[in-house]
Design a protein around this motif. Sequence first.
Motif, short mmCIF file in Angstrom:
data_model
loop_
_atom_site.label_atom_id
_atom_site.label_comp_id
_atom_site.label_asym_id
_atom_site.label_seq_id
_atom_site.Cartn_x
_atom_site.Cartn_y
_atom_site.Cartn_z
N TYR A 18 91.42 121.00 58.04
CA TYR A 18 92.06 120.29 59.15
C TYR A 18 93.46 119.85 58.74
O TYR A 18 93.67 119.40 57.60
N ARG A 19 94.39 119.95 59.70
CA ARG A 19 95.75 119.46 59.48
C ARG A 19 96.11 118.50 60.60
O ARG A 19 95.80 118.74 61.77
N ARG A 20 96.75 117.43 60.24
CA ARG A 20 97.16 116.44 61.23
C ARG A 20 98.06 117.09 62.29
O ARG A 20 98.93 117.88 61.98
N ASP A 21 97.77 116.77 63.52
CA ASP A 21 98.52 117.29 64.66
C ASP A 21 98.34 118.79 64.86
O ASP A 21 99.14 119.44 65.57
N ALA A 22 97.32 119.37 64.24
CA ALA A 22 97.10 120.81 64.42
C ALA A 22 95.63 121.12 64.74
O ALA A 22 95.19 122.24 64.55
N LEU A 23 94.90 120.13 65.24
CA LEU A 23 93.52 120.34 65.61
C LEU A 23 93.44 120.90 67.03
O LEU A 23 94.12 120.41 67.93
N THR A 24 92.61 121.91 67.22
CA THR A 24 92.44 122.51 68.53
C THR A 24 91.42 121.72 69.32
O THR A 24 90.30 121.50 68.84
N PRO A 25 91.75 121.25 70.52
CA PRO A 25 90.77 120.51 71.32
C PRO A 25 89.52 121.35 71.56
O PRO A 25 89.58 122.56 71.73
N HIS A 26 88.39 120.68 71.60
CA HIS A 26 87.11 121.38 71.73
C HIS A 26 86.16 120.52 72.53
O HIS A 26 85.71 119.48 72.06
N ALA A 27 85.85 120.93 73.75
CA ALA A 27 84.90 120.20 74.59
C ALA A 27 83.49 120.70 74.29
O ALA A 27 83.25 121.91 74.21
N LEU A 28 82.56 119.78 74.12
CA LEU A 28 81.19 120.16 73.82
C LEU A 28 80.48 120.66 75.08
O LEU A 28 80.58 120.05 76.15
N ASP A 29 79.78 121.75 74.94
CA ASP A 29 79.03 122.35 76.04
C ASP A 29 77.64 121.73 76.06
O ASP A 29 76.68 122.29 75.51
N TRP A 30 77.52 120.58 76.72
CA TRP A 30 76.26 119.84 76.70
C TRP A 30 75.13 120.61 77.37
O TRP A 30 73.95 120.42 77.04
N GLY A 31 75.45 121.51 78.27
CA GLY A 31 74.42 122.29 78.93
C GLY A 31 73.73 123.29 78.01
O GLY A 31 72.65 123.79 78.32
N HIS A 32 74.37 123.59 76.88
CA HIS A 32 73.80 124.54 75.93
C HIS A 32 73.69 123.92 74.52
O HIS A 32 73.80 124.61 73.52
N GLN A 33 73.49 122.60 74.47
CA GLN A 33 73.31 121.93 73.19
C GLN A 33 72.09 122.52 72.47
O GLN A 33 71.02 122.68 73.07
N PRO A 34 72.22 122.86 71.20
CA PRO A 34 71.09 123.48 70.49
C PRO A 34 69.87 122.55 70.41
O PRO A 34 70.00 121.34 70.27
N ARG A 35 68.71 123.16 70.50
CA ARG A 35 67.46 122.42 70.35
C ARG A 35 67.24 122.07 68.88
O ARG A 35 67.47 122.90 68.00
N LEU A 36 66.79 120.85 68.63
CA LEU A 36 66.50 120.42 67.26
C LEU A 36 65.05 120.67 66.88
O LEU A 36 64.67 120.46 65.73
N ASP A 37 64.26 121.09 67.83
CA ASP A 37 62.82 121.26 67.64
C ASP A 37 62.50 122.74 67.70
O ASP A 37 62.54 123.35 68.76
N LYS A 38 62.21 123.34 66.54
CA LYS A 38 61.89 124.76 66.51
C LYS A 38 60.39 124.94 66.72
O LYS A 38 59.58 124.42 65.95
N ARG A 39 60.03 125.69 67.75
CA ARG A 39 58.62 125.84 68.10
C ARG A 39 58.22 127.30 68.18
O ARG A 39 59.04 128.18 68.46
N TYR A 40 56.93 127.52 67.97
CA TYR A 40 56.30 128.83 68.12
C TYR A 40 55.15 128.63 69.10
O TYR A 40 54.00 128.42 68.70
#
Length: 506
Positions: A18-40
């Motif tokens: 990371y560099r100061r003043d050089a971070l690319t904005p990034h909006a989180l896609d809450w509709g596709h947030q990864p599941r924390l619960d892995k199931r079979y």
Amino acid sequence: MTRDPIHTAAAYHRLTGYRRDALTPHALDWGHQPRLDKRYPKLEQIPLPTPPVLPQTDYFDLVHRASKPLSSPLTALDQNTLATLLHLTHAITAQSRHGNQAFYFRSVASAGALYPFEMYLAVHDIQGLAPGIYHVDVFRFGLTRLRAGDVPVMPPVGQGVAGTLYITGIFFRSAWKYRNRAYRYVLLDAGHLLENLRLAAHAVGVDLSVHLDFDDDRIATLLGVDAAEEVCLIGAHLNAGKAVSPDAAELPQGDLPPLPEAVRHASRVSDKVIAYDAVLDIHRAGHVATGVTADGPHPSPDLGWRPRNWQSLPTAPAGRHTDYVQVIGQRRSGRNFIPQAIGEADLAGFLHLIANAATADPPGGPQGVPGVGVVVGEGLSVAPGVYQLDSHGRRLGQVAAGNRLDAMARACLDQMWLRNAALHIGFLADPEALDRAWGARGYRYAMMAAGRLGQQVYLAATAMGWGACGIGAFYDREAAGRLALADGVALLYLVGVGPIKGGAPT
């Protein structure tokens, strides 16, 4: 336009800095947030004994004992002991609600509470469990059998192995938020889990041997994971039980049929997964061990520091007792630091815990990597400044004088609450030196070792009644400059530590 793939630790670390003043904005896609619960969902789950029988052990004594080999390890492993081991390694410790969602606190630290890791168990000789491969379900405290029958001991060893625990990482759980920098966090989080496993094994008397060098493709086939989504990072043998026959230990690749697609598909934890090229590149670059293993010869880290003077740590004070199980259960990220003096005995006790973990009888990975730095603020028994911790010599060497907590907070993406911590513990390495010693796979060694020691900082702070909060996001070159590091030496991970409002979280 053809993209040049990343082949080295140095290139990946530099690209994802990371560099100061050089971070690319990034909006989180809450509709596709990864599941924390892995199931079979179509496979039967085997519940583990509950409640597990937990040891009554002093945390300070355990960390001291865990720096040496077990004197009388168990010679057999049963389902009850396994349940205790798994609970002490990774447990749900509390629950709250954020809006309509349940949030589960865990005994293991994780960047952004994204928990990219999973655990699997190969059963060879565990009383009460049939041989095979199982997924460990932390939410329901049970096992799901994925593969039945005898399976090879991987990586192969000549001693008796009752079972093997495998720690994997699912890239997108972290990349959803951290994009190409996510590989750093996946490795750190695997290290967090490894430290809990190391302590748990000592607490229950199981001899543990940790392996970071193995055939990645073969382990993926064994576990039934989709190697484009989920990768194995650590294998830990539980050395107990009868010796495994050479035939079982060295079954050829052809004798491991792939598991069904439905099993492999469980590695996909979102309906919309984005594959980040830099993450895939650096992992593939270290896909095959170079033959120079993590346990082999390694360079002493040169951080570019030439301490002005050294001072020995006072002997760790006797008489302090904190229950190990309570420490595991109370571990949290706490950042509401308050100015409060820390006495010489408390500082020494805390640093001895870190030094014990850093010099432990090899838990996997090279000793001495990463280096450990300590940024000291006001109100401690040593003068404010930047120090190198010599874990073997149990001493601090001053590198730079003056309180740099404010400057480090600014380097950590201007998270100014960090300046109120009593001290910062930094884990450091030279990525180019890692490449020279072990190839791209050396990046795994260093980052997972940093995570392992970072988890010890969390636990040690909890045992002291303090708070701790890990930081993997910082302006990389700016942070290195604040720490007076030599060119090429990088900060891998930083943990702020100190007294917090209300004491350690409960």
